[in-house]
Design a protein around this motif. Sequence first.
Motif, PDB file in Angstrom:
ATOM      1  N   UNK A   1       0.833  -1.201   0.000  1.00 42.56           N
ATOM      2  CA  UNK A   1       0.000   0.000   0.000  1.00 42.56           C
ATOM      3  C   UNK A   1       0.870   1.254   0.000  1.00 42.56           C
ATOM      4  N   UNK A   2       1.666   1.411  -1.042  1.00 37.67           N
ATOM      5  CA  UNK A   2       2.512   2.601  -1.169  1.00 37.67           C
ATOM      6  C   UNK A   2       3.782   2.538  -0.360  1.00 37.67           C
ATOM      7  N   UNK A   3       4.234   1.343   0.026  1.00 36.56           N
ATOM      8  CA  UNK A   3       5.406   1.206   0.883  1.00 36.56           C
ATOM      9  C   UNK A   3       6.658   0.927   0.063  1.00 36.56           C
ATOM     10  N   UNK A   4       7.795   0.997   0.762  1.00 38.00           N
ATOM     11  CA  UNK A   4       9.075   0.717   0.131  1.00 38.00           C
ATOM     12  C   UNK A   4       9.260  -0.779  -0.038  1.00 38.00           C
ATOM     13  N   UNK A   5       9.917  -1.213  -1.125  1.00 43.78           N
ATOM     14  CA  UNK A   5      10.335  -2.611  -1.200  1.00 43.78           C
ATOM     15  C   UNK A   5      11.259  -2.930  -0.023  1.00 43.78           C
ATOM     16  N   UNK A   6      11.390  -4.189   0.300  1.00 46.19           N
ATOM     17  CA  UNK A   6      12.159  -4.571   1.483  1.00 46.19           C
ATOM     18  C   UNK A   6      13.588  -4.041   1.443  1.00 46.19           C
ATOM     19  N   UNK A   7      14.232  -4.092   0.265  1.00 51.28           N
ATOM     20  CA  UNK A   7      15.622  -3.637   0.204  1.00 51.28           C
ATOM     21  C   UNK A   7      15.752  -2.121   0.070  1.00 51.28           C
ATOM     22  N   UNK A   8      14.617  -1.399   0.213  1.00 48.69           N
ATOM     23  CA  UNK A   8      14.674   0.062   0.208  1.00 48.69           C
ATOM     24  C   UNK A   8      14.213   0.685   1.506  1.00 48.69           C
ATOM     25  N   UNK A   9      13.759  -0.140   2.457  1.00 47.83           N
ATOM     26  CA  UNK A   9      13.183   0.384   3.698  1.00 47.83           C
ATOM     27  C   UNK A   9      14.233   1.078   4.570  1.00 47.83           C
ATOM     28  N   UNK A  10      15.377   0.443   4.771  1.00 45.88           N
ATOM     29  CA  UNK A  10      16.427   1.021   5.608  1.00 45.88           C
ATOM     30  C   UNK A  10      16.939   2.328   5.009  1.00 45.88           C
ATOM     31  N   UNK A  11      17.141   2.330   3.683  1.00 47.70           N
ATOM     32  CA  UNK A  11      17.609   3.529   2.985  1.00 47.70           C
ATOM     33  C   UNK A  11      16.661   4.700   3.228  1.00 47.70           C
ATOM     34  N   UNK A  12      15.359   4.455   3.079  1.00 48.15           N
ATOM     35  CA  UNK A  12      14.406   5.549   3.198  1.00 48.15           C
ATOM     36  C   UNK A  12      14.290   6.037   4.638  1.00 48.15           C
ATOM     37  N   UNK A  13      14.365   5.127   5.592  1.00 51.80           N
ATOM     38  CA  UNK A  13      14.309   5.533   6.989  1.00 51.80           C
ATOM     39  C   UNK A  13      15.485   6.436   7.336  1.00 51.80           C
ATOM     40  N   UNK A  14      16.674   6.066   6.869  1.00 51.70           N
ATOM     41  CA  UNK A  14      17.858   6.884   7.132  1.00 51.70           C
ATOM     42  C   UNK A  14      17.797   8.211   6.386  1.00 51.70           C
ATOM     43  N   UNK A  15      17.173   8.200   5.201  1.00 52.54           N
ATOM     44  CA  UNK A  15      17.008   9.443   4.442  1.00 52.54           C
ATOM     45  C   UNK A  15      16.074  10.396   5.181  1.00 52.54           C
TER      46      UNK A  15
END
Length: 533
Positions: free
Chosen positions: A401-415
């Motif tokens: 539902x509009x979320x990050x793929x699993x391998x992009x979650x950490x990147x976006x949180x840190x961003x």
Amino acid sequence: ALRHAVLAPNRSSFSVSRYDPVAAISSVTSARRSVCAIRHHIEFSVNGGNLRSAITVFPQRCEGASDCRVWNTQFFQYAGFRQEDDSIVGDPAGVDLTEQCKKLGWKPDREGPFVILPLVVQALGKEPEVFDISDLCMEVEFSHPEYEWFAKLGLRWYVLPAVSCIMLDCGGVEFPAAPFNGWYMGTEIGRDLCDENRYNILPEVAKHMGLNTTTPTSLWKDKALVEVNLAILHSFQKANVTITDHHSASESFMVHHEREQAERGGCPADWVWVTPPLSASVTPVYHQEMLRYNLKPSFEYMDNPWELKVARKTTAALSKMRRSVHKVVSQNSFNRSSMSRRLSVTILYATETGRSATFAKKVGKLFDRKFQTQVLSMDSYNVRELEHEQLVVIVTSTFGNGEAPENGQKFFQELQDMAVENGTDRLSNLQYAVFGLGSRMYPNFCAFAKDVDHTLEILGGERLTTMGQGDELCGQQESFMSWMKQCFKSACDVFALDESKQEVEANVLEVSRSLFTEQSYRVTAALAGQRSD
């Protein structure tokens, strides 16, 4: 050898092939006499369209002597003419040999899609020579049993698939020139015409059929592919030329497989090659487990002769190169210095299915023409490095539902953490571009890509070009290619790199071709050099 050929689906005829020596093989030591033998082979095999399988064996490999070689992949092969804009007229698979033929003095009277290459033969220890055998080339012009427009496409193919670049290995006695032939399975020609890295005719066929090519869910490629293969079988049968369909070939292989299992306890085969590329799951071979192993005698692939010739010249010149080693070192130092001065660009991707990674690699391949590139998954990248980047390109899908793929979650949180910590000017030196993949059947279309794009803007990054969006239901590939071209052009403009519109178009055309390499899909690639007796 045909019985042991792991790549061949049509092996049931191995016991009835005619082995026609043409002449005493030890006496065929000149290119001209070799071509006389080959012409006889062609006349015997074509047989007015009622094809006969045959093999011609030339002198064996001897220690201290040069090989007898046929440079062509097959006796008949279509030329590929590379144009100034890097496009290709003809068969892309024939480009290298076409250039070699020109170096040897061949002057084609025209450049077109179906120009027969001359035969290049290299006799024992002598220079290669070119011979025109187009007078022997029987071709079939394609038409369709239902679509009248199909004949106007001007498609055709030669009837004799005589493989001439493979060595016959009899368990220690090797024959580098042992051309042989059977007859075509229709899907072989279908792949030659339809594969993206060959003639790539599917888009044009689909256009004439009135198919929707903007989305893969219309199955336009599947529909067009079936009609092309139907036209091939129809045209060969109409011309009374021997051909087999993939269903009959699959059933024939299963009979051979069962017989070999009963008689010998095994049948070496490569599932990737034996299974047809069309309607695979409705053929019996699709469901048959296969084991690939090597038995002798066998047919073995060899390196291109012109590459070996270059290697020999390189070896002969080695002492001269050593005397000039200081020049080479200086040149290498210059090259490394030049590379280090190229602007770095980082391409990041986040994906669940792998499609964003494929698109990111295409971006990397394009930017590599002017920049020093690296393509990384978001989860393998340190977000803090963004502060030292000048150019970043991001390709990402959206999950759930509009979320990050699993391998992009950490990147976006840190961003996001970076944006909270230090406000608007953290990435003021960064140029960036974002492309999002998604489906409009979901409410939050490309939401994660939009979030990344917006956060980079908050951090002070400057958008290189408008964020791109690709809908898997409608023209995702076309949207991506258009965005990538604009992104590359904008990057060249911003960083003052000379790149004309024609050069951009040519580079994008090259990148748009398939990234397929056989080694990428072979788990046994590392064992390719090993042989078992």
